[in-house]
Each structure stands twice: as structure tokens, then as C-alpha cells.
Design an enzyme around this catalytic site. Structure first.
Site, PDB file in Angstrom:
ATOM      1  N   LYS A 170      25.906  48.035 163.806  1.00  0.00           N
ATOM      2  CA  LYS A 170      25.358  46.696 163.575  1.00  0.00           C
ATOM      3  C   LYS A 170      26.462  45.829 162.999  1.00  0.00           C
ATOM      4  CE  LYS A 170      23.733  44.231 160.171  1.00  0.00           C
ATOM      5  NZ  LYS A 170      24.121  42.880 160.583  1.00  0.00           N
ATOM      6  N   GLU A 245      32.691  51.040 151.725  1.00  0.00           N
ATOM      7  CA  GLU A 245      33.949  50.337 151.483  1.00  0.00           C
ATOM      8  C   GLU A 245      33.527  48.978 150.928  1.00  0.00           C
ATOM      9  OE1 GLU A 245      36.641  48.211 151.199  1.00  0.00           O
ATOM     10  OE2 GLU A 245      36.788  47.926 153.362  1.00  0.00           O
ATOM     11  N   CYS A 279      39.131  42.281 151.220  1.00  0.00           N
ATOM     12  CA  CYS A 279      38.684  43.138 150.112  1.00  0.00           C
ATOM     13  C   CYS A 279      39.858  43.681 149.301  1.00  0.00           C
ATOM     14  CB  CYS A 279      37.805  44.261 150.620  1.00  0.00           C
ATOM     15  SG  CYS A 279      38.483  45.079 152.055  1.00  0.00           S
ATOM     16  N   GLU A 379      34.687  39.443 142.316  1.00  0.00           N
ATOM     17  CA  GLU A 379      35.347  39.200 143.598  1.00  0.00           C
ATOM     18  C   GLU A 379      34.929  37.811 144.108  1.00  0.00           C
ATOM     19  OE1 GLU A 379      34.103  41.627 147.009  1.00  0.00           O
ATOM     20  OE2 GLU A 379      36.225  41.927 147.418  1.00  0.00           O
TER      21      GLU A 379
HETATM   22  P1  NAP Z   1      27.055  41.848 152.825  1.00  0.00           P
HETATM   23  O1  NAP Z   1      25.837  41.060 152.573  1.00  0.00           O
HETATM   24  O2  NAP Z   1      27.305  43.068 152.052  1.00  0.00           O
HETATM   25  O3  NAP Z   1      27.051  42.186 154.394  1.00  0.00           O
HETATM   26  C1  NAP Z   1      27.788  43.206 155.018  1.00  0.00           C
HETATM   27  C2  NAP Z   1      26.951  43.801 156.143  1.00  0.00           C
HETATM   28  O4  NAP Z   1      25.782  44.428 155.609  1.00  0.00           O
HETATM   29  C3  NAP Z   1      26.434  42.779 157.150  1.00  0.00           C
HETATM   30  O5  NAP Z   1      26.406  43.345 158.428  1.00  0.00           O
HETATM   31  C4  NAP Z   1      25.047  42.508 156.627  1.00  0.00           C
HETATM   32  O6  NAP Z   1      24.168  41.962 157.559  1.00  0.00           O
HETATM   33  C5  NAP Z   1      24.619  43.890 156.201  1.00  0.00           C
HETATM   34  N1  NAP Z   1      23.491  43.911 155.264  1.00  0.00           N
HETATM   35  C6  NAP Z   1      23.016  42.909 154.480  1.00  0.00           C
HETATM   36  N2  NAP Z   1      21.931  43.325 153.783  1.00  0.00           N
HETATM   37  C7  NAP Z   1      21.720  44.617 154.119  1.00  0.00           C
HETATM   38  C8  NAP Z   1      20.771  45.606 153.727  1.00  0.00           C
HETATM   39  N3  NAP Z   1      19.797  45.347 152.851  1.00  0.00           N
HETATM   40  N4  NAP Z   1      20.867  46.839 154.246  1.00  0.00           N
HETATM   41  C9  NAP Z   1      21.848  47.133 155.123  1.00  0.00           C
HETATM   42  N5  NAP Z   1      22.760  46.237 155.557  1.00  0.00           N
HETATM   43  C10 NAP Z   1      22.715  45.002 155.056  1.00  0.00           C
HETATM   44  O7  NAP Z   1      28.302  40.941 152.681  1.00  0.00           O
HETATM   45  P2  NAP Z   1      28.385  39.389 153.044  1.00  0.00           P
HETATM   46  O8  NAP Z   1      27.126  38.650 152.868  1.00  0.00           O
HETATM   47  O9  NAP Z   1      28.906  39.367 154.400  1.00  0.00           O
HETATM   48  O10 NAP Z   1      29.413  38.906 151.952  1.00  0.00           O
HETATM   49  C11 NAP Z   1      29.052  38.800 150.583  1.00  0.00           C
HETATM   50  C12 NAP Z   1      30.160  39.299 149.688  1.00  0.00           C
HETATM   51  O11 NAP Z   1      30.449  40.659 149.998  1.00  0.00           O
HETATM   52  C13 NAP Z   1      31.505  38.636 149.871  1.00  0.00           C
HETATM   53  O12 NAP Z   1      31.619  37.433 149.219  1.00  0.00           O
HETATM   54  C14 NAP Z   1      32.441  39.695 149.333  1.00  0.00           C
HETATM   55  O13 NAP Z   1      32.518  39.659 147.944  1.00  0.00           O
HETATM   56  C15 NAP Z   1      31.793  40.965 149.757  1.00  0.00           C
HETATM   57  N6  NAP Z   1      32.407  41.491 150.983  1.00  0.00           N
HETATM   58  C16 NAP Z   1      33.271  42.514 150.897  1.00  0.00           C
HETATM   59  C17 NAP Z   1      33.871  42.997 152.033  1.00  0.00           C
HETATM   60  C18 NAP Z   1      34.826  44.115 152.018  1.00  0.00           C
HETATM   61  O14 NAP Z   1      35.557  44.291 152.974  1.00  0.00           O
HETATM   62  N7  NAP Z   1      34.862  44.929 150.997  1.00  0.00           N
HETATM   63  C19 NAP Z   1      33.600  42.421 153.254  1.00  0.00           C
HETATM   64  C20 NAP Z   1      32.695  41.365 153.316  1.00  0.00           C
HETATM   65  C21 NAP Z   1      32.112  40.935 152.180  1.00  0.00           C
HETATM   66  P3  NAP Z   1      24.063  40.376 157.815  1.00  0.00           P
HETATM   67  O15 NAP Z   1      24.678  40.222 159.143  1.00  0.00           O
HETATM   68  O16 NAP Z   1      22.616  40.060 157.816  1.00  0.00           O
HETATM   69  O17 NAP Z   1      24.775  39.655 156.721  1.00  0.00           O
END
Ligand code: NAP
Ligand code: MG
Length: 479
Positions: A170, A245, A279, A379
Site C-alpha cells: 500500500k 522505519e 528521515c 521531527e
Molecule cells: P504516516 O501517517 O505515518 O504515513 C505513512 C504510511 O502509513 C502511509 O501510507 C499512510 O497512509 C499509512 N498509514 C496511516 N495511518 C495508518 C494506520 N492507522 N495503519 C496503517 N497505515 C497507516 O506519515 P505521513 O502522514 O505521511 O507523515 C507524517 C509524519 O511522519 C512526517 O511529518 C514525518 O515526521 C513522518 N514521516 C517519516 C518518514 C520516514 O521515512 N521515517 C516518512 C514519512 C513521514 P496514507 O496514505 O493514508 O497517509
């Protein structure tokens, strides 16, 4: 328009069982570039059933067959280079230069490195009275974020294919099209049907569905800590293994003997690259107190060499943030930094001059930061960094490790003994010294709250394997 309302399940592009769709927005223009379907639990069930059905045959393919699949994917990926670069520029807002030199290249490297690692990998080993056979962990669920649309997906897909583990991916709903091109490439690379499936949709439906699905054995997730925690909780109910990660707040320790200009350039590159949505970005720049004025001057001097603007302009290094939500979040952090008494060296709130359309942010550097401030602990995921001073090396390391995270660490300086000491004493999964290049065969992953597990190369393959001990059989281990 790039609209594709289908999911890739059991070797075919099939209609969604629901009719909900979502627009994919180009963050530089704020306009839709197409729609995708938001999949349903029924779509996910079909994909998981296909992966489960593929397990007995896919897990028994030979290492040579899987090396061939990975090399074919790498070739297919190279053939679609231009398209991949363009799609990442459109859906993520990455400048063309970054799409090519970073995103395109990283995605490719994982397929190549997994194939290379497989060449040397032994799945069976004799231990006298027993042998150990490493087998596929089973059906794997892959959940990826938007910040590296081909890197995050490719590293997981490559590891799973190398291990003979069927999967359901996904991708982030913000950046689905690069992943859909990957699905087409995989489809043409001789990967058996059902071994790779892609279902688009939201985290709350498909992501949650993956982490709680009784027929999924392993979940590999990249994204935020908050979602990582939910995934662990869900996975606990069916005792799934999870690899996470998550985020980082990585330190860059500048030594006394460092070239100030070189150190400033490295520090600024971390917020410029991918608009700081990385990240592993170093966002705590830890410098000797005696270097402060010189370092601040050097940062101001080097910043214009990382131009911000239209991603289609080949000179630009920094594009917009991926979405309005991220823009608001980063603005809040910049305000927070000002409120908590950090000094703005460069940047600040609002959009850069002339960039009113698109989610552009002013690259922002705070100085006079103390490590307990929110901007030094959380972050931010944008082009915002902090300068923190130290008086002796032990204090520098104390500051470096005073964080809940441990994904990466950086050191800049000349004395190799001291660099080695700093590298060994930062508690993080990957340390990069001076301008060393990141080798994609090396393990990647976090200490502490930055995650669980490792990706890339041989370590990345192991995530998708289970060791099995066999006693009493007289057939020697196959190499
Ligand atoms: P996120 O909400 O953690 O999303 C990452 C992935 O998980 C997306 O595919 C998301 O789907 C999915 N997801 C969301 N809620 C979920 C749930 N309850 N169960 C399973 N999967 C779920 O991250 P984001 O909204 O993209 O970004 C928010 C913050 O996360 C950023 O500002 C940053 O701090 C952090 N981040 C870290 C990394 C890294 O590489 N470590 C990468 C991205 C973000 P959707 O498509 O619906 O969002
Ligand atoms: Mg999200």
C-alpha cells in the site's frame, strides 16, 4: 492526467470494489494530476488471498530464478527512467535534478543490491547434528510513505522478492503513481502472479487492514512514529513480526578541526535535499562554541547555492513540501522555535518571495538553540535546522544522544581517531563521516524509537525470512 482507478492483484489490473477516489495533487501547482481509487477491505482481502495462494510456489523458486527477476526489474526500471523522474517531480514536487540523482537512483540501487546480496547468500547451513534452512516468512504487508516514492517501496519489494515472500503493497495515497509504474515493471519481469500485489487506499482502511489481517505474517512499515505504534498494536493481535522505519532527529557533530565551510555546506544540504523531508536528515548541527560566528557566516554564504523554486527548473535543488498539511505543520514548528527563544539566522514563516503558489517554505536555520527545545527534539520534516554549541567532545556526544531517535548520525572533521570515536558513540543505525557516499549494500534502520529492523542488501532480505532447524535428515545442506 495520470488517473488509474485499478489495483494490481494476482497479476492483473482490476477494478476497485468501491467507488471512492482521491485526487493526487502536484504540490508545486496545487492542481490535481489524476485520481486513484481508495481501496476497500474487500480489495485488500483479494490481494492477500492472491499472495497467500502464491506462497507455496513463490517461496520454492530458486535463488537463481529470483536473481533473474530482480535483474529484470532493474532493467525495466532503467527503461522507464524518464517517466519515473517526471512522475516523482509531479506527485512529490521533487526538483527534476533530485528526482533523477536521488529518487530514481535509490530505487534502482535496491533491486541491484538485493540481486548482488542474493548471489552470496546461503539459505541452508549444516551445523553437525542439525541444519538451518531459511524460508520465506510468508505473506508480507508493505506500507510506505510519500517522501521517497521509489526508494521506500523498492527496498521492501526487493527484499521480499529476494526472500521468495509474496507481498501486498500500500503506497502513500499522496504519491501512488511511481508505485503503480513499479507494479507495471514487476508485471513484465517474470515475477509469478500473486507474488506482488498493490492496493491503493488510505492508511485507516488499507494500512490498518494490512496490520490486522490474519493472513499477513509480517508488516514492513515506513512512516511516522504514531502510526508505527498503531501498527505494532494491531500486529500484536495475530503475533505478526513488524519492521518499522520511523523518524529521526539526527545529529551532525562538527569537530574542532573541521573545515567550517565544508561543514556548513553539509549542514545546509540536509535541509535542502528533498525539502528536508528525509528521515535521516541531520537537523541538529552540533558545533564547537568557538566556531559559532564563523559557522553562522558560512551557512548564510552557502545557502543560495541550493536554490528553491519550480521543480521543473533544472537548477533548483529544493522544491515545495508534499502537501498543505505538511506546510502548516512546518509553519507551526517555525513559530514554535521563535516562541521558545531560538534565534532565526535565516528564513522564517511564510512563503519565499515569488513562490506564492505551491507549498514552498523558506529554508530556515535557527541558532542559539538548546537541545531541550521542541525544535531540537521533534521531527519537523521540512527545510528547518538547528545549531547547538558544545564545549568539549563528551558534551557534544551527550547532546547528540539526547533524543528519543537513533536513525542516523553524521560527523565532520579531520582527525580519523576522533571521527571513529564519534561514529562509535552516536547511538544510531547509520553513521556517515564527512562526504562519504551512502552504500546501499549497508544495513539501514534505527536504534531507539527510530524503529525496529533493517533494510537494504542482505540485512533487508533477512527481514523476510524465518530460520527453520531440521534434525535427523541425512541430506547435506544445499549451498
Ligand atoms: P504516516 O501517517 O505515518 O504515513 C505513512 C504510511 O502509513 C502511509 O501510507 C499512510 O497512509 C499509512 N498509514 C496511516 N495511518 C495508518 C494506520 N492507522 N495503519 C496503517 N497505515 C497507516 O506519515 P505521513 O502522514 O505521511 O507523515 C507524517 C509524519 O511522519 C512526517 O511529518 C514525518 O515526521 C513522518 N514521516 C517519516 C518518514 C520516514 O521515512 N521515517 C516518512 C514519512 C513521514 P496514507 O496514505 O493514508 O497517509
Ligand atoms: Mg498520513
Amino acid at each position: 492526467m495520470r488517473t488509474n482507478l485499478k489495483h494490481f492483484i494476482n497479476g492483473e489490473w482490476i477494478e476497485s470494489t468501491g467507488n471512492e477516489t482521491s485526487d493526487v495533487i502536484n504540490p508545486a501547482t496545487e492542481k490535481s494530476i489524476g485520481k486513484i481509487s481508495l481501496g476497500t477491505k474487500e480489495d485488500l482481502d483479494k490481494a492477500v488471498a492472491a499472495a497467500k495462494a502464491a506462497l507455496p510456489t513463490f517461496s520454492r523458486t530458486t535463488k537463481e530464478e529470483r536473481i533473474k527477476m530482480l535483474r529484470n526489474i532493474a532493467k525495466g526500471y532503467e527503461k522507464r527512467k524518464q517517466e519515473l523522474i517526471e512522475v516523482m517531480t509531479e506527485e512529490l514536487g521533487a526538483p527534476l535534478k533530485i528526482s533523477e540523482e536521488v529518487h530514481y537512483e535509490m530505487g534502482l540501487s535496491h533491486f541491484k543490491e538485493a540481486a548482488n546480496a542474493l548471489e552470496d547468500y546461503t539459505f541452508e547451513k549444516d551445523h553437525g547434528s542439525y541444519k538451518v534452512v531459511k524460508e520465506s516468512i510468508g505473506v508480507s504487508g508493505l506500507i510506505t510513505p510519500w517522501n521517497f516514492p521509489t526508494n521506500q517501496t523498492s527496498t521492501k519489494i526487493a527484499g521480499a522478492i529476494a526472500a521468495g515472500s509474496p507481498m501486498v503493497l500500500k503506497p502513500s495515497e499522496l504519491t501512488p503513481y511511481a508505485a503503480m509504474i513499479l507494479a507495471e515493471i514487476i508485471d513484465e519481469a517474470g515475477v509469478p502472479k500473486g507474488a506482488f500485489n498493490l492496493v491503493n487506499g488510505t492508511g485507516s482502511t488499507i494500512g490498518d487492514g494490512i496490520s490486522s489481517h490474519p493472513d499477513i505474517d509480517f508488516v514492513s512499515f515506513t512512516g511516522s512514529g504514531a502510526v508505527g505504534e498503531k501498527i505494532m498494536q494491531n500486529a500484536a493481535k495475530t503475533i505478526k513480526k513488524v519492521a518499522l522505519e520511523l523518524g529521526g532527529k539526527s545529529p551532525l557533530v562538527v569537530l574542532e578541526d573541521a573545515d567550517v565551510e565544508e561543514a556548513a555546506k553539509i549542514a545546509v544540504s540536509h535541509i535542502a535535499m528533498n525539502t528536508g523531508q528525509v528521515c535521516t536528515a541531520a537537523t541538529r548541527i552540533i558545533i564547537p562554541a568557538s566556531m559559532k560566528e564563523k559557522f553562522e557566516e558560512a551557512v548564510k554564504k552557502v545557502l543560495p547555492s541550493f536554490p528553491v523554486g519550480d521543480p521543473l527548473n533544472k537548477d533548483n535543488v529544493t522544491g515545495p513540501l508534499v502537501a498543505e498539511k505538511q506546510w502548516d505543520r512546518v509553519q507551526d514548528y517555525i513559530k514554535k522555535g521563535m516562541d521558545e527563544g531560538a534565534k532565526l539566522l535565516i528564513g522564517g514563516t511564510g512563503k519565499p518571495d515569488g513562490l506564492e503558489t505551491g507549498y514552498f517554505v523558506k529554508p530556515t536555520v535557527f541558532t542559539d538553540v538548546s537541545n531541550d527545545m521542541v525544535i531540537a527534539q521533534e521531527e519537523i520534516f521540512g527545510p528547518v535546522t538547528t545549531i547547538i554549541t558544545y564545549n568539549d567532545l563528551e558534551q557534544a556526544l551527550e547532546i547528540a544522544n539526547d533524543t528519543i531517535y537513533g536513525l542516523a548520525g553524521y560527523a565532520v572533521g579531520k582527525d580519523q581517531e576522533t571521527l571513529d570515536y564519534v561514529a562509535k558513540n552516536i547511538r544510531a543505525g547509520q553513521i556517515i563521516v564527512n562526504d562519504a557516499e551512502q552504500d546501499r549494500a549497508a544495513p539501514f534502520g534505527g536504534f531507539k524509537q527510530s524503529g525496529i529492523g533493517r533494510e537494504w542488501g542482505a540485512f533487508g532480505i533477512e527481514e523476510y525470512l524465518e530460520p527453520k532447524a531440521i534434525m535427523g535428515v541425512k541430506v547435506p545442506a544445499k549451498v
